[in-house]
Design an enzyme around this catalytic site. Sequence first.
Site: not given
Length: 314
Positions: A103, A130, A133, A226, A267, A296
Amino acid sequence: MKHLLKVTDFTSDSIIKILDLSKRFKDQRKKGRRYHNILEGKHVLLYFEKPSTRTRISLEVAIRELGGNPIVARRDELQLSRGETLHDTAEVLGRYIDGIAARVYFHKTLEELAKHSSISVINALSDLFHPLQAIADAFTIREYFGRLKGIKIVFVGDGGSNVAHSLLLISAMLGMDITIACPEKYAPKTFVIEEANALGEKSGSEIHVMEDPSKAVKNADVIYTDVFVSMGFEREREERLKVFIPRYQVTRTLLKKAGKRVVFMHCLPAHRGEEVLAEVIDDPAISLVYEQAENRLHTAKAVLACLLGDWNGI
Ligand code: CP
Ligand code: NVA
């Protein structure tokens, strides 16, 4: 070497296979079968420059449940933080471990790691994308609606966010229609729209970017948002909230404009009172957010099995 820096690193057929495999992992786990040997003897570095709850923990659990060994390191724990190059780091890590999920602040960091790595690099979120996700989101949508083709997603808010970009690409790959409702200044990056349009032509996905959320949500099956201030953009907080909150907040009133039964996705982490009101995100009849977060884990397993393990091992 196969990397996952963005969803288009996979073909749409591979993504469908990953969704199918995720379903098998989910069903098996519900029946109590957690452990597999797909990653037996494999070591995977989880490298984090930014905070994470879902990605960090789901990856660690996924690797352990697949029989592998996760090694977690924050930036300040590696010599990278004291000026060691990504090139040297990637070269050396390739001699110890089998994969890296990272990340990072800058997508270029992942590209550099991938360029000099003899092992798979997985994007655990960058400023641009991402993918983990988006794969979980596609899984959640297919699980809820029983199909992907023709489902209409409307993303409301920061169209230039990593999550919006990845959702745009995966929708275009899998034949979902997607509209991004965002202020002009916060539109998706042009190269992402162009890539999505090209993919959409093949899959039949309709892609739109517009400013008016009330118009955008008409006939939506899914309304997605988001945070308005992504990690790394904290300095723009005040300016962003001034633009986004009055017009792009997801409220019950906005949901009603969809004109049919619509579900809400996010998310997470969420900021109630900013991008969404509690009346939406906390209504279990509308909100898929916890299922989405759970997924996830199942989808991370499928991605890891595909990149680092044995497809047929479960
Ligand atoms: N959705 C997501 O990636 O959450 P985290 O930042 O907690 O990993
Ligand atoms: N766009 C958000 C996503 C968090 C999972 C961020 O980058 O902070």
